[in-house]
Motif scaffolding. Structure first.
Motif, short mmCIF file in Angstrom:
data_model
loop_
_atom_site.label_atom_id
_atom_site.label_comp_id
_atom_site.label_asym_id
_atom_site.label_seq_id
_atom_site.Cartn_x
_atom_site.Cartn_y
_atom_site.Cartn_z
N ALA A 112 2.33 4.47 -11.37
CA ALA A 112 1.82 5.55 -10.51
C ALA A 112 2.80 5.75 -9.36
CB ALA A 112 0.43 5.21 -9.99
N ASP A 113 4.07 5.92 -9.71
CA ASP A 113 5.14 5.95 -8.71
C ASP A 113 5.46 7.37 -8.28
OD1 ASP A 113 6.20 5.74 -11.59
OD2 ASP A 113 7.95 6.57 -10.53
N HIS A 114 5.73 7.51 -6.97
CA HIS A 114 6.10 8.80 -6.41
C HIS A 114 6.70 8.59 -5.04
CE1 HIS A 114 6.07 13.02 -5.31
NE2 HIS A 114 5.40 12.72 -4.21
N LEU A 115 7.71 9.38 -4.72
CA LEU A 115 8.24 9.48 -3.36
C LEU A 115 8.23 10.94 -2.96
CD1 LEU A 115 11.37 7.10 -3.44
CD2 LEU A 115 9.10 6.62 -2.48
N THR A 116 7.98 11.17 -1.68
CA THR A 116 7.91 12.56 -1.22
C THR A 116 9.30 13.17 -1.00
OG1 THR A 116 7.71 11.79 1.07
CG2 THR A 116 5.66 12.23 -0.13
N SER B 195 -0.73 -5.85 -5.10
CA SER B 195 0.62 -6.36 -5.30
C SER B 195 1.60 -5.27 -5.70
CB SER B 195 0.62 -7.44 -6.38
OG SER B 195 1.94 -7.89 -6.64
N HIS B 196 1.15 -4.33 -6.48
CA HIS B 196 2.05 -3.36 -7.11
C HIS B 196 2.16 -2.04 -6.36
CE1 HIS B 196 1.35 -5.47 -11.24
NE2 HIS B 196 1.91 -6.24 -10.34
N SER B 197 1.33 -1.84 -5.34
CA SER B 197 1.37 -0.59 -4.59
C SER B 197 1.82 -0.86 -3.15
CB SER B 197 -0.01 0.07 -4.58
OG SER B 197 -0.87 -0.54 -3.60
N ASN B 198 1.95 0.21 -2.39
CA ASN B 198 2.31 0.09 -0.97
C ASN B 198 1.10 0.26 -0.06
OD1 ASN B 198 1.93 2.83 -1.50
ND2 ASN B 198 3.65 3.52 -0.26
N TRP B 199 -0.11 0.05 -0.59
CA TRP B 199 -1.35 0.30 0.18
C TRP B 199 -1.37 -0.53 1.46
CZ3 TRP B 199 -5.11 3.88 -0.20
CH2 TRP B 199 -6.27 3.69 0.58
N THR B 200 -1.11 -1.83 1.37
CA THR B 200 -1.16 -2.69 2.57
C THR B 200 0.22 -2.93 3.17
OG1 THR B 200 -1.00 -4.70 1.22
CG2 THR B 200 -3.20 -3.92 1.72
N LEU C 180 1.34 7.31 -1.34
CA LEU C 180 0.96 6.15 -2.14
C LEU C 180 1.86 6.05 -3.38
CD1 LEU C 180 -1.03 3.78 -2.70
CD2 LEU C 180 -2.30 5.39 -4.12
N THR C 181 2.35 4.87 -3.66
CA THR C 181 3.14 4.65 -4.87
C THR C 181 2.89 3.26 -5.40
OG1 THR C 181 5.37 4.70 -5.84
CG2 THR C 181 5.18 3.84 -3.60
N THR C 182 2.91 3.12 -6.70
CA THR C 182 3.06 1.81 -7.33
C THR C 182 4.43 1.80 -7.97
OG1 THR C 182 2.14 2.32 -9.54
CG2 THR C 182 0.56 1.81 -7.79
N GLY C 183 4.77 0.73 -8.69
CA GLY C 183 6.08 0.65 -9.29
C GLY C 183 6.08 1.01 -10.76
N CYS C 184 7.20 1.52 -11.23
CA CYS C 184 7.39 1.78 -12.66
C CYS C 184 7.80 0.47 -13.32
CB CYS C 184 8.48 2.83 -12.84
SG CYS C 184 8.99 3.11 -14.55
N PHE C 185 7.12 0.14 -14.41
CA PHE C 185 7.41 -1.12 -15.11
C PHE C 185 7.91 -0.81 -16.51
CE2 PHE C 185 6.23 -4.53 -18.02
CZ PHE C 185 6.84 -5.61 -17.40
N SER C 186 9.04 -1.41 -16.87
CA SER C 186 9.60 -1.21 -18.21
C SER C 186 10.42 -2.44 -18.59
CB SER C 186 10.49 0.03 -18.25
OG SER C 186 11.10 0.18 -19.52
N LEU C 187 10.31 -2.83 -19.87
CA LEU C 187 11.15 -3.89 -20.39
C LEU C 187 12.48 -3.36 -20.91
CD1 LEU C 187 8.59 -6.08 -22.37
CD2 LEU C 187 9.60 -6.55 -20.15
N VAL C 188 12.61 -2.04 -20.99
CA VAL C 188 13.83 -1.41 -21.48
C VAL C 188 14.82 -1.27 -20.33
CG1 VAL C 188 14.81 0.63 -22.57
CG2 VAL C 188 12.52 -0.16 -23.22
N PRO C 189 16.04 -1.75 -20.46
CA PRO C 189 17.02 -1.57 -19.39
C PRO C 189 17.14 -0.11 -18.99
CG PRO C 189 17.87 -3.08 -21.05
CD PRO C 189 16.59 -2.51 -21.61
N LEU C 190 17.09 0.14 -17.71
CA LEU C 190 17.16 1.49 -17.14
C LEU C 190 16.00 2.36 -17.59
CD1 LEU C 190 21.01 2.14 -17.55
CD2 LEU C 190 19.80 1.16 -15.60
N ASN D 33 6.89 -4.99 -5.80
CA ASN D 33 5.85 -6.00 -6.04
C ASN D 33 5.89 -7.14 -5.04
OD1 ASN D 33 6.69 -8.80 -7.41
ND2 ASN D 33 8.18 -7.25 -8.10
N LYS D 34 4.70 -7.70 -4.81
CA LYS D 34 4.50 -8.89 -3.98
C LYS D 34 3.84 -9.95 -4.84
CE LYS D 34 3.02 -5.63 -2.20
NZ LYS D 34 3.17 -4.19 -2.51
N ASP D 35 4.35 -10.14 -6.07
CA ASP D 35 3.64 -10.88 -7.09
C ASP D 35 3.54 -12.38 -6.85
OD1 ASP D 35 2.98 -8.73 -8.64
OD2 ASP D 35 4.66 -8.93 -10.03
#
Length: 341
Positions: free
Chosen positions: A106-110, A194-199, A241-251, A263-265
């Motif tokens: 759920a990633d986005h930047l303005t 952990s995955h968002s910028n909420w806090t 609000l943004t979360t991170g994009c997760f992928s196992l594929v390089p790039l 993440n703050k995992d």
């Protein structure tokens, strides 16, 4: 917060082909580091999901449950223990590649030209909330079976002589099924922090893909209302609000905010108090973000369990709902949750 997926509070991605089912406990023999609040105690993870859940839901030592906290054996099923994932870790065994189970993507930047619109990011977040609402509702529905028609505790559906099995859709006792629905919902709720910028607070300097803005908002988040099945309204989602994009594929995430950027995992969490130390991710080390994410997750875990009890009362009535909550939280429910004459 903490899912155990290839990097989730840290997705300890468990490849099921490399896992061993020991009846009825899922034990892990090999894992590959993942990203989410951690589920296992290796590859940099410190069972963060388990520790968050224990800090939120455990009864005080040597204190019987009053229906609002979990006694030790029942808490083991929710939070997991050494060698098991528990219900809260289950998404890291069989929903590793389901972004909605971990509130990913759920990633986005303005900033101009960002490759994912606010609307696309919001739809991904709505998918996460919908997924967690469904898990929550599944738990409430399954909980009915812990009582017989006359209100007596159903021994065969509430016994914890053997651990519950929470993976691969294996059906189990109704207490286990109810705990699974709750635990899978809690996993995604915890991962949200952990995955968002909420806090979060951003690092000093310009914000952007590698340093997303921080919202520095309190928990529990109103976005994570799981009762009633009401869809999350796009108008309720903060523009930044943004979360991170997760992928196992390089790039695979291209020029998007990546899981590693946000993440703050991982770090150390006291399972009794929720106190934190030693964050290990760059975003977690920034401005106390790991501590804020953990405490947000603990706070919201308590909120979700309170809402779960309220949903039991709404659906089954005050007396029956309270007895169901008693069965879920007590280690000897046949003895402790019997109807009073």
């Amino acid at each position: 917060m903490w899912h155990k997926r290839p990097t989730s509070f840290r997705r300890g991605v468990l490849f099921l082909a490399a896992a061993t089912l020991v009846t009825p406990v899922l034990t892990f023999t090999q894992t590959t580091p993942a990203q989410a609040f951690g589920t296992i105690g290796k590859f940099g993870q410190q069972t963060e999901h388990e520790r968050i859940t224990r800090a939120a839901l455990a009864c005080r030592p040597n204190t019987p449950s009053d229906g609002t906290c979990f006694e030790p054996r029942s808490l083991d099923q929710v939070a997991g223990r050494s060698g098991t994932f528990g219900a809260v870790g289950a998404p890291d065994t069989d929903e590793v590649f389901t972004p909605a189970a971990h509130c990913d993507d759920a990633d986005h930047l303005t900033s101009p030209g960002y490759p994912r619109s606010r609307a696309e990011a919001t739809r991904a977040l709505q998918s996460c909330v919908g997924q967690l609402q469904n898990r929550f509702a599944q738990g409430v529905t399954a909980a009915a079976g812990v009582l017989a028609a006359d209100g007596a505790v159903a021994p065969g559906e509430s016994d914890l002589g053997k651990d519950c099995t929470f993976s691969l859709g294996v059906p189990g006792r109704d207490k286990c099924e109810a705990i699974e629905g709750l635990g899978r919902a809690l996993h995604g709720v915890q991962d949200f922090y952990s995955h968002s910028n909420w806090t979060d607070r951003a690092a000093p300097g310009p914000v952007g893909k590698a340093n997303p803005p921080g919202l520095d908002l309190p928990a529990p988040s109103p976005l994570l209302s799981l009762t009633g099945g009401r869809p999350l309204l796009a108008s309720a989602v903060p523009a930044e609000l943004t979360t991170g994009c997760f992928s196992l594929v390089p790039l695979g995430c291209g020029k998007r905010v990546q899981h590693g950027d946000l993440n703050k995992d991982t770090g150390t969490i006291d399972p009794a108090t929720g106190a934190t130390s030693g964050p290990t991710t760059p975003r977690g080390r920034t401005g106390g973000n790991f501590d804020r994410a953990v405490h947000g997750a603990v706070t919201d875990t308590r909120r979700q369990w309170a809402d779960f009890r309220a949903a039991l009362t709404e659906r089954y009535g005050e007396e029956r709902g309270a007895r169901i909550a008693c069965v879920l939280t007590h280690d000897a429910p046949v003895r402790d949750c019997a109807p009073r004459s």
